[in-house]
Design an enzyme around this catalytic site. Structure first.
Site, PDB file in Angstrom:
ATOM      1  N   ASP A   8       0.867  -1.190   0.000  1.00  0.00           N
ATOM      2  CA  ASP A   8       0.000   0.000   0.000  1.00  0.00           C
ATOM      3  C   ASP A   8       0.902   1.238   0.000  1.00  0.00           C
ATOM      4  O   ASP A   8       1.790   1.377   0.844  1.00  0.00           O
ATOM      5  CB  ASP A   8      -0.878  -0.032   1.262  1.00  0.00           C
ATOM      6  CG  ASP A   8      -1.941   1.057   1.262  1.00  0.00           C
ATOM      7  OD1 ASP A   8      -3.119   0.719   1.444  1.00  0.00           O
ATOM      8  OD2 ASP A   8      -1.595   2.242   1.090  1.00  0.00           O
ATOM      9  N   ASP A 106      -3.939   2.353  -5.071  1.00  0.00           N
ATOM     10  CA  ASP A 106      -2.585   2.337  -4.475  1.00  0.00           C
ATOM     11  C   ASP A 106      -2.259   1.078  -3.676  1.00  0.00           C
ATOM     12  O   ASP A 106      -1.351   1.082  -2.880  1.00  0.00           O
ATOM     13  CB  ASP A 106      -2.367   3.596  -3.623  1.00  0.00           C
ATOM     14  CG  ASP A 106      -2.846   3.436  -2.203  1.00  0.00           C
ATOM     15  OD1 ASP A 106      -3.859   2.751  -1.994  1.00  0.00           O
ATOM     16  OD2 ASP A 106      -2.197   4.000  -1.306  1.00  0.00           O
ATOM     17  N   GLU A 107      -3.006  -0.008  -3.925  1.00  0.00           N
ATOM     18  CA  GLU A 107      -2.660  -1.221  -3.169  1.00  0.00           C
ATOM     19  C   GLU A 107      -2.878  -2.483  -3.997  1.00  0.00           C
ATOM     20  O   GLU A 107      -3.709  -2.509  -4.905  1.00  0.00           O
ATOM     21  CB  GLU A 107      -3.444  -1.303  -1.853  1.00  0.00           C
ATOM     22  CG  GLU A 107      -4.902  -1.106  -2.034  1.00  0.00           C
ATOM     23  CD  GLU A 107      -5.703  -1.166  -0.741  1.00  0.00           C
ATOM     24  OE1 GLU A 107      -5.356  -1.932   0.175  1.00  0.00           O
ATOM     25  OE2 GLU A 107      -6.714  -0.465  -0.687  1.00  0.00           O
TER      26      GLU A 107
HETATM   27  P1  TTP Z   1      -5.228   5.033   1.177  1.00  0.00           P
HETATM   28  O1  TTP Z   1      -4.197   3.980   0.891  1.00  0.00           O
HETATM   29  O2  TTP Z   1      -6.349   4.685   2.083  1.00  0.00           O
HETATM   30  O3  TTP Z   1      -4.527   6.320   1.815  1.00  0.00           O
HETATM   31  P2  TTP Z   1      -3.130   6.967   1.510  1.00  0.00           P
HETATM   32  O4  TTP Z   1      -2.328   6.178   0.532  1.00  0.00           O
HETATM   33  O5  TTP Z   1      -3.340   8.405   1.129  1.00  0.00           O
HETATM   34  O6  TTP Z   1      -2.435   6.980   2.934  1.00  0.00           O
HETATM   35  P3  TTP Z   1      -1.806   5.751   3.755  1.00  0.00           P
HETATM   36  O7  TTP Z   1      -0.359   6.091   3.906  1.00  0.00           O
HETATM   37  O8  TTP Z   1      -2.531   5.743   5.056  1.00  0.00           O
HETATM   38  O9  TTP Z   1      -2.031   4.515   2.934  1.00  0.00           O
HETATM   39  O10 TTP Z   1      -5.860   5.532  -0.183  1.00  0.00           O
HETATM   40  C1  TTP Z   1      -5.106   5.666  -1.377  1.00  0.00           C
HETATM   41  C2  TTP Z   1      -5.537   6.889  -2.147  1.00  0.00           C
HETATM   42  O11 TTP Z   1      -6.917   6.801  -2.454  1.00  0.00           O
HETATM   43  C3  TTP Z   1      -5.353   8.181  -1.382  1.00  0.00           C
HETATM   44  O12 TTP Z   1      -4.048   8.729  -1.553  1.00  0.00           O
HETATM   45  C4  TTP Z   1      -6.432   9.042  -1.930  1.00  0.00           C
HETATM   46  C5  TTP Z   1      -7.518   8.094  -2.356  1.00  0.00           C
HETATM   47  N1  TTP Z   1      -8.621   8.100  -1.374  1.00  0.00           N
HETATM   48  C6  TTP Z   1      -9.703   8.956  -1.582  1.00  0.00           C
HETATM   49  O13 TTP Z   1      -9.745   9.675  -2.588  1.00  0.00           O
HETATM   50  N2  TTP Z   1     -10.713   8.975  -0.639  1.00  0.00           N
HETATM   51  C7  TTP Z   1     -10.704   8.204   0.493  1.00  0.00           C
HETATM   52  O14 TTP Z   1     -11.630   8.266   1.314  1.00  0.00           O
HETATM   53  C8  TTP Z   1      -9.579   7.309   0.689  1.00  0.00           C
HETATM   54  C9  TTP Z   1      -9.511   6.436   1.919  1.00  0.00           C
HETATM   55  C10 TTP Z   1      -8.582   7.311  -0.268  1.00  0.00           C
HETATM   56 MG    MG Z   2      -2.123   4.116   0.787  1.00  0.00          MG
END
Ligand code: TTP
Ligand code: MG
Length: 339
Positions: A8, A106-107
């Site tokens: 992720d 992103d995962e």
């Molecule tokens: P995430 O992997 O949940 O968050 P992140 O990568 O920003 O942070 P982390 O380090 O905690 O993993 O989500 C990936 C992307 O998806 C995030 O950068 C933006 C998008 N996203 C949204 O647009 N709305 C949301 O509610 C979430 C959870 C994510």
């Molecule tokens: Mg993330």
């Protein structure tokens, strides 16, 4: 036992913006809707770790984020750019694993043959992504998807967490119950009310029959997950389960006309999207959110694929009961049950 890895990206959208705008380095960055000096109405997509220190997080109203830190750098979502980078990252993963299952922008999950190989590969992948993209990610390794996913989140950002099969229960027990996928706010509220559940360990103390009588088949799933029983395999071609779009109005609307017009526009977009993906839907769902955030979904299915004309009529039928007297903040439409 074949270990599963979950990767992720860290603060994905915000990390990309930080990388591409060096003048913002070290500053709190919020990617999402326009805050309009505190009057903006959309939500935060994500925030970098600097901004999270102010309590800013994904899905929070952008106006709250603005209030928490007005001096943060607020940037719009540039989805096409992020999607391109996401594809590059998946390509990198495919060089190291036969089966890769991307699960969001992103995962992804993937497999290795042994825990030793998994650790070595995870380090190589983290290095390669950093070299190519100047972005960091977190990787979790465990005996199944559940454990791998929770592990990737355990030591963010830039983490690598390996949970061996004999360490699983010790690792899971102190985690909050909502770390288990499928335990959302509603399920959690019932678990807290009936059994004062906080952690996964608390969850394991609940009788299987009691969980099933409270939640049906979902209760059995919770019982299994609390014991780290998860037989989900890596699916390379994940089926698309639904295609949806929603719009938050720039001010709350009561008049039905513009709300219906917006829903029809969104419907056209989802139909086009479904067409490019060669999908035909049998279920239509509409979402209406009132100004005080009360949210209603309403859906209807038919046993043959919906065409646009039928879907428009259905949208109208599903929307009407919610319109005309209350202030509407958001409208959305979604297609599902694809054939
Ligand atoms: P995430 O992997 O949940 O968050 P992140 O990568 O920003 O942070 P982390 O380090 O905690 O993993 O989500 C990936 C992307 O998806 C995030 O950068 C933006 C998008 N996203 C949204 O647009 N709305 C949301 O509610 C979430 C959870 C994510
Ligand atoms: Mg993330």
């Amino acid at each position: 036992m074949t270990p599963i890895l979950h990767l992720d990206m860290d603060a994905f959208f915000a990390a990309i913006e930080e990388r591409d705008n060096p003048q913002f380095a070290g500053k709190p960055i919020v990617v999402g809707a326009d805050p309009k000096d505190g009057h903006g109405r959309g939500v935060v997509s994500t925030a970098n770790y600097e901004a999270r220190k102010y309590g800013i997080k994904s899905a929070m109203p952008i106006s709250w984020a603005y209030r928490a830190c007005p001096s943060a750098v607020f940037l719009p979502v540039e989805m096409k750019r992020y999607a391109g980078i996401s594809r590059n990252i998946i390509q990198t993963l495919r060089q190291y694993a036969d089966k890769v299952e991307p699960i969001s922008i992103d995962e992804a999950y993937f497999e290795q043959h042994s825990f030793n190989a998994a650790e070595i590969t995870a380090r190589k992948i983290k290095d390669e992504i950093f070299e190519k993209e100047s972005l960091t990610c977190s990787v979790g390794i465990g005996p199944n998807k559940l454990v791998a996913k929770i592990a990737s989140d355990h030591n963010k950002p830039n983490g690598l967490v390996i949970v061996q099969p004999n360490e699983v229960q010790k690792f899971l027990d102190p985690k909050p119950a909502q770390a288990i996928p499928g335990i959302g706010p509603k399920t959690l509220a019932v678990l807290q009310k009936n059994w004062q559940v906080k952690t996964i360990q608390d969850l394991r103390k609940i009788d299987k029959k009691a969980l099933i009588s409270a939640f049906g088949i979902h209760g059995e799933h919770i019982w299994q997950m609390a014991r780290a029983v998860d037989n989900r395999q890596i699916e390379e071609q994940r089926e698309i389960k639904s295609i949806g779009r929603q719009t938050t109005f720039s001010r709350d609307l009561v008049a039905s006309g513009p709300i219906v017009d917006t829903a029809m526009e969104l419907l056209k977009e989802v139909f086009e999207d479904a067409k490019t993906k060669n999908l035909k839907a049998k279920t239509l769902t509409v979402v209406v959110r009132y100004s005080w955030f009360e949210t209603h979904t309403s859906q209807e299915s038919q046993n043959k694929p919906l065409d646009l004309k039928t879907a428009k009529k259905l949208t109208l039928k599903l929307l009407i009961p919610y319109l005309g007297s209350k202030k509407v903040r958001l409208v959305g439409v979604r297609l599902s049950s694809f054939s």
